[in-house]
Design a protein around this motif. Structure first.
Motif, PDB file in Angstrom:
ATOM      1  N   UNK A  32       0.807  -1.214   0.000  1.00 58.34           N
ATOM      2  CA  UNK A  32       0.000   0.000   0.000  1.00 58.34           C
ATOM      3  C   UNK A  32       0.839   1.261   0.000  1.00 58.34           C
ATOM      4  N   UNK A  33       2.147   1.111   0.236  1.00 64.51           N
ATOM      5  CA  UNK A  33       3.042   2.268   0.208  1.00 64.51           C
ATOM      6  C   UNK A  33       3.184   2.781  -1.215  1.00 64.51           C
ATOM      7  N   UNK A  34       3.176   4.102  -1.366  1.00 64.21           N
ATOM      8  CA  UNK A  34       3.353   4.689  -2.695  1.00 64.21           C
ATOM      9  C   UNK A  34       4.829   4.859  -3.045  1.00 64.21           C
ATOM     10  N   UNK A  35       5.706   4.821  -2.051  1.00 60.53           N
ATOM     11  CA  UNK A  35       7.108   5.109  -2.286  1.00 60.53           C
ATOM     12  C   UNK A  35       8.037   3.916  -2.326  1.00 60.53           C
ATOM     13  N   UNK A  36       7.657   2.806  -1.689  1.00 62.27           N
ATOM     14  CA  UNK A  36       8.606   1.694  -1.577  1.00 62.27           C
ATOM     15  C   UNK A  36       8.927   1.069  -2.921  1.00 62.27           C
ATOM     16  N   UNK A  37       8.015   1.145  -3.880  1.00 64.26           N
ATOM     17  CA  UNK A  37       8.305   0.560  -5.200  1.00 64.26           C
ATOM     18  C   UNK A  37       9.506   1.225  -5.856  1.00 64.26           C
ATOM     19  N   UNK A  38       9.753   2.500  -5.552  1.00 65.57           N
ATOM     20  CA  UNK A  38      10.916   3.181  -6.120  1.00 65.57           C
ATOM     21  C   UNK A  38      12.204   2.714  -5.428  1.00 65.57           C
ATOM     22  N   UNK A  39      12.114   2.452  -4.124  1.00 69.55           N
ATOM     23  CA  UNK A  39      13.247   1.868  -3.408  1.00 69.55           C
ATOM     24  C   UNK A  39      13.554   0.496  -3.985  1.00 69.55           C
ATOM     25  N   UNK A  40      12.507  -0.284  -4.189  1.00 68.65           N
ATOM     26  CA  UNK A  40      12.654  -1.640  -4.714  1.00 68.65           C
ATOM     27  C   UNK A  40      13.254  -1.619  -6.109  1.00 68.65           C
ATOM     28  N   UNK A  41      12.833  -0.669  -6.945  1.00 64.89           N
ATOM     29  CA  UNK A  41      13.362  -0.548  -8.298  1.00 64.89           C
ATOM     30  C   UNK A  41      14.870  -0.341  -8.273  1.00 64.89           C
ATOM     31  N   UNK A  42      15.328   0.545  -7.412  1.00 67.02           N
ATOM     32  CA  UNK A  42      16.761   0.815  -7.329  1.00 67.02           C
ATOM     33  C   UNK A  42      17.531  -0.391  -6.787  1.00 67.02           C
ATOM     34  N   UNK A  43      17.064  -0.961  -5.687  1.00 61.69           N
ATOM     35  CA  UNK A  43      17.793  -2.066  -5.052  1.00 61.69           C
ATOM     36  C   UNK A  43      17.839  -3.278  -5.966  1.00 61.69           C
ATOM     37  N   UNK A  44      16.716  -3.672  -6.514  1.00 58.86           N
ATOM     38  CA  UNK A  44      16.700  -4.849  -7.383  1.00 58.86           C
ATOM     39  C   UNK A  44      17.537  -4.619  -8.641  1.00 58.86           C
ATOM     40  N   UNK A  45      17.413  -3.442  -9.239  1.00 65.15           N
ATOM     41  CA  UNK A  45      18.207  -3.158 -10.427  1.00 65.15           C
ATOM     42  C   UNK A  45      19.695  -3.188 -10.129  1.00 65.15           C
ATOM     43  N   UNK A  46      20.094  -2.584  -9.018  1.00 64.89           N
ATOM     44  CA  UNK A  46      21.501  -2.525  -8.641  1.00 64.89           C
ATOM     45  C   UNK A  46      22.064  -3.909  -8.326  1.00 64.89           C
ATOM     46  N   UNK A  47      21.314  -4.702  -7.557  1.00 61.81           N
ATOM     47  CA  UNK A  47      21.787  -6.027  -7.183  1.00 61.81           C
ATOM     48  C   UNK A  47      21.865  -6.961  -8.394  1.00 61.81           C
ATOM     49  N   UNK A  48      20.863  -6.881  -9.268  1.00 65.16           N
ATOM     50  CA  UNK A  48      20.875  -7.707 -10.473  1.00 65.16           C
ATOM     51  C   UNK A  48      22.069  -7.361 -11.365  1.00 65.16           C
ATOM     52  N   UNK A  49      22.292  -6.074 -11.535  1.00 65.88           N
ATOM     53  CA  UNK A  49      23.392  -5.621 -12.386  1.00 65.88           C
ATOM     54  C   UNK A  49      24.736  -6.135 -11.882  1.00 65.88           C
ATOM     55  N   UNK A  50      25.027  -5.891 -10.603  1.00 70.13           N
ATOM     56  CA  UNK A  50      26.327  -6.273 -10.056  1.00 70.13           C
ATOM     57  C   UNK A  50      26.485  -7.792 -10.017  1.00 70.13           C
ATOM     58  N   UNK A  51      25.394  -8.494  -9.708  1.00 71.41           N
ATOM     59  CA  UNK A  51      25.460  -9.953  -9.644  1.00 71.41           C
ATOM     60  C   UNK A  51      25.726 -10.561 -11.017  1.00 71.41           C
ATOM     61  N   UNK A  52      25.104 -10.036 -12.052  1.00 69.71           N
ATOM     62  CA  UNK A  52      25.315 -10.559 -13.399  1.00 69.71           C
ATOM     63  C   UNK A  52      26.751 -10.321 -13.857  1.00 69.71           C
ATOM     64  N   UNK A  53      27.275  -9.114 -13.593  1.00 69.09           N
ATOM     65  CA  UNK A  53      28.658  -8.797 -13.964  1.00 69.09           C
ATOM     66  C   UNK A  53      29.630  -9.670 -13.175  1.00 69.09           C
ATOM     67  N   UNK A  54      29.356  -9.849 -11.876  1.00 69.95           N
ATOM     68  CA  UNK A  54      30.233 -10.680 -11.035  1.00 69.95           C
ATOM     69  C   UNK A  54      30.222 -12.127 -11.510  1.00 69.95           C
ATOM     70  N   UNK A  55      29.055 -12.632 -11.876  1.00 69.21           N
ATOM     71  CA  UNK A  55      28.930 -14.014 -12.326  1.00 69.21           C
ATOM     72  C   UNK A  55      29.813 -14.264 -13.548  1.00 69.21           C
ATOM     73  N   UNK A  56      29.734 -13.363 -14.514  1.00 66.89           N
ATOM     74  CA  UNK A  56      30.549 -13.523 -15.722  1.00 66.89           C
ATOM     75  C   UNK A  56      32.032 -13.373 -15.400  1.00 66.89           C
ATOM     76  N   UNK A  57      32.351 -12.479 -14.468  1.00 70.76           N
ATOM     77  CA  UNK A  57      33.753 -12.286 -14.071  1.00 70.76           C
ATOM     78  C   UNK A  57      34.298 -13.546 -13.426  1.00 70.76           C
ATOM     79  N   UNK A  58      33.528 -14.182 -12.548  1.00 75.49           N
ATOM     80  CA  UNK A  58      33.965 -15.426 -11.912  1.00 75.49           C
ATOM     81  C   UNK A  58      34.177 -16.520 -12.956  1.00 75.49           C
ATOM     82  N   UNK A  59      33.274 -16.621 -13.918  1.00 73.24           N
ATOM     83  CA  UNK A  59      33.408 -17.643 -14.946  1.00 73.24           C
ATOM     84  C   UNK A  59      34.662 -17.426 -15.800  1.00 73.24           C
ATOM     85  N   UNK A  60      34.987 -16.165 -16.054  1.00 75.80           N
ATOM     86  CA  UNK A  60      36.180 -15.862 -16.858  1.00 75.80           C
ATOM     87  C   UNK A  60      37.476 -16.050 -16.068  1.00 75.80           C
ATOM     88  N   UNK A  61      37.456 -15.724 -14.785  1.00 78.84           N
ATOM     89  CA  UNK A  61      38.671 -15.756 -13.968  1.00 78.84           C
ATOM     90  C   UNK A  61      39.022 -17.165 -13.510  1.00 78.84           C
TER      91      UNK A  61
END
Length: 299
Positions: A254-283
């Motif tokens: 019911x919060x009008x603001x938490x979806x924007x927090x969620x957008x940032x956190x999920x986007x940031x975590x997904x981005x870094x995790x995907x880059x890290x995953x590929x880095x681990x596979x290459x290294x």
């Protein structure tokens, strides 16, 4: 959309969309000033601290301390409003309520006092644990982060706490809780939060353990971690961060603001995790190929 919501939208663009673009362009084609500004380990090749636009990654512990203090004051302010009689108000709590909570509170609340209290309690637990981990558990890589990323930590935690407080009611009710459905939702959110809270602690302990020997830091090099959620995903600490914020969304339904927090956190975590995953596979040539980037069995 208020200022805090707009801030999270801008942060999503600046710290998720732009770094992905920079990664696609490649560090070798970027000016040094841009590399230092957006330096974040694997995103820009592990740039070391250099100039006024970069700071050591270990400085991340600073904004966790700030967030722990701020959320403690927020909890005191709510406790003063919901649980203390007017003639029994504690000075610090009353001060926090007047100067911290009153200026940001919306005229119309989005949820009950029970929801607000639960969400703030979860924030207290999370900020306290992350403060402890960054000081006594984590072993930070000897690399730099761009000043933008360092500043974003303060912006994120201040914005997150303000978002919870802004939509909370000024008084406990009646009713303090709106009914059985809300109780079920709060319990479900709290249980999901508790699971992710425990697993994130385990992941951070495991990450630190491979860099320590006899309780002391032995190396800053990345190592392949095994056991627990690491058998399923490359970045369980980021997966559980997404679950934690999802649990907050369940609680703050019911919060009008938490979806924007969620957008940032999920986007940031997904981005870094995907880059890290590929880095681990290459290294690491023997890196387990059955591990997903961040979400077990899916991504």
């Amino acid at each position: 959309m208020d200022f805090v919501n707009a801030m999270f939208v801008c942060m999503t663009f600046a710290f998720v969309a732009v770094p992905l673009l920079l990664k696609a362009v490649g560090p070798s084609r970027l000016p040094d000033s841009v590399l230092r500004l957006y330096a974040y380990g694997k995103i820009t090749g592990g740039a070391r601290p250099s100039g006024v636009l970069s700071v050591p990654k270990r400085w991340y512990r600073h904004f966790y301390v700030a967030s722990a203090v701020l959320v403690a004051l927020a909890a005191l302010a709510m406790a003063d409003a919901y649980f203390c009689a007017a003639d029994a108000s504690w000075r610090v709590a009353a001060f926090s309520r007047r100067w911290l909570w009153d200026p940001v509170r919306h005229a119309e609340p989005s949820y009950s006092a029970a929801t607000a209290s639960t969400a703030v309690a979860m924030a207290v637990l999370q900020c306290a644990r992350r403060t402890y981990e960054t000081h006594f558990v984590n072993v930070f890589s000897d690399t730099a982060v761009g000043l933008w990323y360092y500043a974003s930590g303060y912006m994120h935690y201040v914005g997150m706490i303000v978002t919870i407080m802004a939509e909370a009611p000024a008084a406990p009710g009646p009713p303090f809780c709106t009914g059985f459905a809300e109780v079920v939702r709060l319990v479900a959110g709290a249980l999901l939060f508790a699971w992710a809270y425990r697993e994130q602690w385990r992941a951070n302990v495991a990450l630190a353990a491979v860099r320590k020997s006899d309780g002391r830091v032995a190396t800053h090099e990345h190592r392949v971690v095994t056991g627990g959620l690491f058998e399923l995903v490359s970045s369980p600490q980021m997966f559980t961060e997404m679950v934690l914020y999802g649990a907050w969304y369940v609680v703050l339904w019911g919060s009008s603001g938490w979806k924007y927090v969620l957008l940032f956190v999920w986007g940031n975590q997904l981005e870094i995790a995907l880059i890290s995953h590929r880095w681990y596979q290459d290294k690491f040539e023997d890196y387990p190929r059955n591990r997903k980037a961040i979400i077990p069995y899916l991504l």
